[in-house]
Enzyme design. Structure first.
Site, PDB file in Angstrom:
ATOM      1  N   GLU A 228      51.222  37.196  47.083  1.00 50.07           N
ATOM      2  CA  GLU A 228      50.344  36.945  46.155  1.00 50.07           C
ATOM      3  C   GLU A 228      51.050  35.986  45.138  1.00 50.07           C
ATOM      4  O   GLU A 228      51.710  36.403  44.284  1.00 50.07           O
ATOM      5  CB  GLU A 228      49.797  38.195  45.273  1.00 50.07           C
ATOM      6  CG  GLU A 228      48.505  38.002  44.463  1.00 50.07           C
ATOM      7  CD  GLU A 228      48.962  37.756  43.195  1.00 50.07           C
ATOM      8  OE1 GLU A 228      48.719  36.481  43.013  1.00 50.07           O
ATOM      9  OE2 GLU A 228      49.280  38.332  42.326  1.00 50.07           O
ATOM     10  N   CYS A 262      47.754  35.109  36.784  1.00 51.71           N
ATOM     11  CA  CYS A 262      47.628  34.142  38.165  1.00 51.71           C
ATOM     12  C   CYS A 262      45.888  34.194  38.411  1.00 51.71           C
ATOM     13  O   CYS A 262      45.623  33.292  38.822  1.00 51.71           O
ATOM     14  CB  CYS A 262      48.071  34.989  39.303  1.00 51.71           C
ATOM     15  SG  CYS A 262      47.682  36.599  39.586  1.00 51.71           S
TER      16      CYS A 262
END
Length: 465
Positions: A228, A262
């Site tokens: 990720e 993010c």
């Protein structure tokens, strides 16, 4: 980078920790490998009892945990409490649903019976970042542990006390000590772990650079990897949107964790007819936010986690302005080396600028102008990243059609992009591969085994007189 707690608001070093030798790391790995054989033999009910106790401890210790996050990486106290509570909810979610998520799945074939079974892989190495120092860990650990795996945690070197606090919580909850262990190790030791056959898989949340390094090592040794990575999430505002609500949400979406997320909205792609209104409203919301000590209850956003991160963000902004971007809200650092970084709005963001292509990991809002929905979609997809996205319009059917065309792991319509236990989380393109959370996430680190059983033989027909 030293393993140390350094308060980003004051610059004061609070504690230092000694890196583990390979001998110590290997000893802990051996313990984890032995524990994996025992933990996989436990029942879902036994595992769930431990996860529920961990959830209770996360809630009981939320003040202590929030304080640690404030001191180590600058998260305001109220955000830290919310993070601890979210982790507790995640533990409870998997304690409740893991058994159903991993139940044998019957499949109709030519067999008498066939099904897919789900078995744990063993030792999972987790390499985690500093920006959500509890949540990033728990969203890996809760499903992995409930699936029957054990975890080794290599946390970011600037949040060592958060790592130890989580280790203590899982141990105090009654899990076998070797089922979840913290490792104070460097990147060379990570590579040695990935080469060891006792490590079955790796999960990383981090930068593109880290993803390439870990993905390369995992591939070299044929290890399952979930990555990720970064994101430059588009936030599309069409002309028929509720612009005041979109702008209010945009400010919140950009300032999550002082912009160090993010899935924080980063690129605001706005139809031309409502751009001026949107920018003016966004500017007002951002200017109303209060910077300060993350230990103060009134603080809305704290410092960036490290001076080098703030310096690099300043360079990205300055380079983009030199390349043609316009400053609609001037914030940034008061001086080089400072961790304070006040919100910035850049408009006229176009190809050829660093802001157009790169992820800006901090409170910088990038505004791109679209002539219509088709161009907004094209601009959104013109990025190396593909993590989250948002679409704002009163025409929900049109938004849903756009959502299906957006190159991202998640799309939120008329809402704030967020992660939650119920939905898979992850990205495409340079945002990584694999998924966390939901039933999809718990199945990443299991052996999805097909079992085929022949039909019973027909009994011979015996003729009698």
């Amino acid at each position: 980078m030293p393993i140390a707690s350094i308060n980003p608001y004051t610059g004061r070093t609070l504690r230092r920790f000694t890196e583990f030798s390979w001998a110590k790391t290997e000893r802990l790995l051996a313990q984890a490998h032995r524990a994996a054989a025992q933990w996989r033999a436990t029942t879902f009910a036994e595992r769930a009892a431990g996860l529920r106790r961990a959830a209770a401890l996360l809630r009981e210790r939320q003040e202590e945990l929030a304080r640690l996050m404030a001191l180590e990486m600058g998260k305001p106290l109220r955000d830290g409490r919310a993070e601890a509570q979210k982790c507790a909810t995640c533990c409870e979610y998997y304690a409740t649903h893991a058994e159903a998520f991993l139940a044998d799945e019957e499949v109709k074939t030519d067999a008498g019976r066939s099904f897919i079974s789900y078995a744990p892989l063993g030792v999972v190495l987790a390499i985690m970042p500093w920006n959500f120092p509890l949540w990033q860990v728990v969203r890996f650990a809760a499903p992995a542990l409930m699936a029957g795996n054990v975890g080794l945690l290599k946390h970011a070197p600037n949040v060592p006390q958060c790592a130890l606090a989580l280790e203590n919580i899982f141990h105090d909850a009654g899990l076998p000590p070797a089922a979840f262990q913290n490792l104070f190790i460097n990147n060379e030791t990570v590579a040695r772990l990935l080469a060891d056959p006792r490590v079955a898989a790796v999960t990383l949340t981090g930068s593109e650079r880290a993803g390439v390094a870990v993905g390369t090592e995992a591939g070299r040794h044929l290890k399952k990897a979930v990555l990720e990575l970064g994101g430059s999430d588009p936030f599309i505002v069409l002309a028929d949107a509720d612009v005041p609500l979109a702008a209010k949400t945009a400010a919140q979406a950009r300032m999550i964790n002082a912009g160090q997320s993010c899935i924080a909205a980063k690129r605001f792609i706005v139809e031309k007819s409502v751009k001026a209104e949107f920018v003016q409203l966004l500017k007002g919301h951002l200017q109303a936010l209060r910077y300060g000590d993350p230990l103060a209850e009134a603080t809305d956003y704290g410092p960036l986690a490290r001076p080098d991160l703030a310096d690099e963000l300043s360079r990205q902004v300055a380079d983009s302005v030199a390349q043609g971007a316009k400053v609609a809200l001037a914030g940034g650092q008061p001086r080089p080396g400072a961790t304070q970084f006040d919100p910035v709005i850049l408009t006229n963001v176009k190809k050829g600028q660093r802001a157009y292509l790169e992820e800006l990991f901090g409170p910088v809002a990038l505004v791109l102008t679209a002539r219509d929905a088709a161009q907004a979609l094209a601009l959104a997809n013109d990025s190396p990243f593909g993590l989250g996205a948002a679409v704002w319009t009163r025409d929900v059917a049109r938004a849903e059609a756009m959502a299906r065309q957006l190159e991202s792991g998640a799309v939120f319509i008329n809402g704030l992009v967020k992660s939650m236990p119920e939905l898979p989380f992850g990205g495409v393109k340079h945002s990584g591969h694999g998924r966390e959370l939901s039933y999809v996430g718990i199945r990443e680190f299991v052996n999805q085994k097909s079992v085929w059983i022949a039909k019973a033989a027909e009994p011979d027909t015996v003729k009698t007189e």
